[in-house]
Write an enzyme that holds these catalytic residues in place. Structure first.
Site, PDB file in Angstrom:
ATOM      1  N   ASP A 251     -14.010  -6.023  73.190  1.00  0.00           N
ATOM      2  CA  ASP A 251     -14.771  -5.268  72.197  1.00  0.00           C
ATOM      3  C   ASP A 251     -15.367  -6.183  71.138  1.00  0.00           C
ATOM      4  OD1 ASP A 251     -15.768  -3.547  70.324  1.00  0.00           O
ATOM      5  OD2 ASP A 251     -13.967  -2.327  70.155  1.00  0.00           O
ATOM      6  N   HIS A 353     -23.847   0.841  76.365  1.00  0.00           N
ATOM      7  CA  HIS A 353     -23.515   0.567  74.969  1.00  0.00           C
ATOM      8  C   HIS A 353     -23.943  -0.841  74.553  1.00  0.00           C
ATOM      9  CE1 HIS A 353     -21.244   1.087  71.237  1.00  0.00           C
ATOM     10  NE2 HIS A 353     -20.706  -0.108  71.442  1.00  0.00           N
TER      11      HIS A 353
END
Length: 445
Positions: A251, A353
């Site tokens: 992430d 994303h």
């Protein structure tokens, strides 16, 4: 959750309490130097240390003279500096434990009471970050530990300025964030007059600081909301790497990094702010932080196949490499947004994303993300209340967070697996010089 992360390496603002390289795992052989910490770890455990059983550890604590104490491990002796150009906790490497807490000033409390509170908080933060007791009323929760990379960071919310009669000093950049379609915000867990971020690599050190800050508030302010988070502990992986979130994804690969040519311009208010561009003057060297509690709908996410998960993100789950890369690609391999497969389909889906959050797809908008994961238990049906305490820093949220979130709002594949449940925006002034407290230029200017 924009595709940016801060690398887990130690920054120049961190200093060591023991000799040796900044990131060494060697606990050292000499007693920790005087002046670094009043606390000493009387037993160390690990691959190179002595493992004490419960009885041995207790006996050592009770009987060992201070001159025979084992020096702090590298983890415990890591220290971030309170005083400086910027507040700590912005470019400091991500810590293993974190607490976010917002306060509202008490009825009748104004500028004078706020100044006294920030003076108390700054003194407590300075002490604790040096590994010292908080003061005469210290709880002794962390008496055996070193600083453990503790940072305490302070900010002001939009409402603070009205409550203290400082409306004319409220920055334009602190105007409320726009509404987003993915918001399901709990107003009781959003915003606040004052905001404090606490991070440390030891859970007791972090809680100790949280309790000290809450006690220091006294009658001047009350807790509005408080959230607890965590990250992977330093040294838990074979080498430093980008963190993973609770979806199992690497992430934050594209975080701006200190030392890059435009890092300060993107993240910090300049020393001489221009009106309407990060100002007023008291915000020099400060930053703006957006805080979002983002719940991950893990039951739905975990039903997806590995390929479907990777298509949502646009990166391989195993190592964070872009889907457009070949077998030898790594996390840092440049993403090819135009690459297609044998059937002519984009390899990185149009709504992935990672594609949507790229700075070059958002007019150069960038921010430093320093999030914490959270888990607040399970409901009656066994559904986890878990996700991300999203914390991002930028010189101007209208040029950082807002344009990226607007684009995510319009078509991010990840949106159906997350829910924004709380939100806040805070002005975080520059660091305090020796003899000053955080916010002094605002409150006494």
């Amino acid at each position: 959750m924009p595709d940016q992360s801060i690398p887990q390496t130690r920054s120049p603002e961190a200093t060591r309490g023991t000799p040796g390289p900044l990131d060494s795992d060697n606990p050292g052989a000499a007693t920790a130097p005087q002046g670094v910490s009043r606390r000493r770890l009387l037993g160390t455990a690990g691959a190179t240390g002595l493992v004490l059983g419960a009885a041995g550890a207790a006996a050592g604590y009770a009987a060992a003279p201070s001159s025979a104490a084992t020096p702090l491990t590298s983890l415990g002796s890591e220290r971030a500096m309170f005083h400086g150009k910027h507040q700590p906790g912005i470019t400091t490497p991500m810590q293993a434990r974190g607490h976010l807490v917002a306060f509202d000033l008490a009825a009748g409390a104004g500028r004078k009471e706020a100044a006294a509170l920030l003076r108390r908080w700054s003194d407590t933060a300075r002490r604790l970050m040096a590994g010292e007791p908080a003061g005469s009323r210290d709880t002794d929760v962390a008496r055996d530990a070193g600083p453990s990379s503790l940072t305490v960071t302070f900010g002001f919310g939009h409402s603070f300025f009205g409550r203290t009669g400082l409306e004319e000093q409220r920055p334009v950049a602190l105007d409320p964030l726009p509404d987003f379609s993915s918001d399901h915000l709990d107003k009781n867990r959003s915003n606040g007059d004052l905001w404090v971020q606490i991070g440390a690599d030891d859970a007791l050190v972090a809680f100790h600081a949280l309790r000290a800050i809450q006690r220091d508030a006294g009658a001047a302010a009350r807790v509005r909301w408080q959230m607890n988070g965590f990250n992977r502990s330093p040294g838990a992986t074979a080498h430093p790497m980008t963190a993973r979130n609770l979806m199992g994804q690497v992430d934050g690969t594209r975080n701006p990094k200190p030392g890059e040519a435009d890092f300060d311009r993107r993240i910090f208010v300049p020393e001489e702010p221009e009106a309407g561009k990060g100002g007023p003057a008291w915000m020099a060297n400060g930053s703006y932080v957006v805080v979002r509690r983002i719940r991950m709908l893990l039951d739905d996410w975990e039903e997806l196949s590995l390929k479907a998960q990777e298509d949502v993100i646009g990166r391989r789950k195993s190592d964070g490499a872009p889907l457009s890369g070949g077998s030898g690609a790594t996390e840092s391999t440049e993403m090819d947004l135009e690459k297609t497969d044998g059937s002519g389909e984009l390899v990185v889906p149009i709504n992935a994303h990672a594609r949507i959050t790229r700075p070059d797809q958002n007019g150069g908008a960038a921010m430093v993300r320093r999030p914490f994961s959270y888990h607040d238990g399970f409901d009656a049906d066994g559904v986890p209340d878990a996700g991300l305490l999203f914390v991002c820093w930028q010189a101007d949220p209208l040029r950082g967070f807002v344009p990226v979130q607007r684009k995510l709002d319009r078509g991010d594949a990840l949106s159906q697996f997350i829910r924004h449940e709380a939100s806040g925006l805070f002005a975080v002034p520059g660091g305090a010089a020796e003899g000053e407290y955080v916010g002094q230029r605002l409150l006494e200017g």
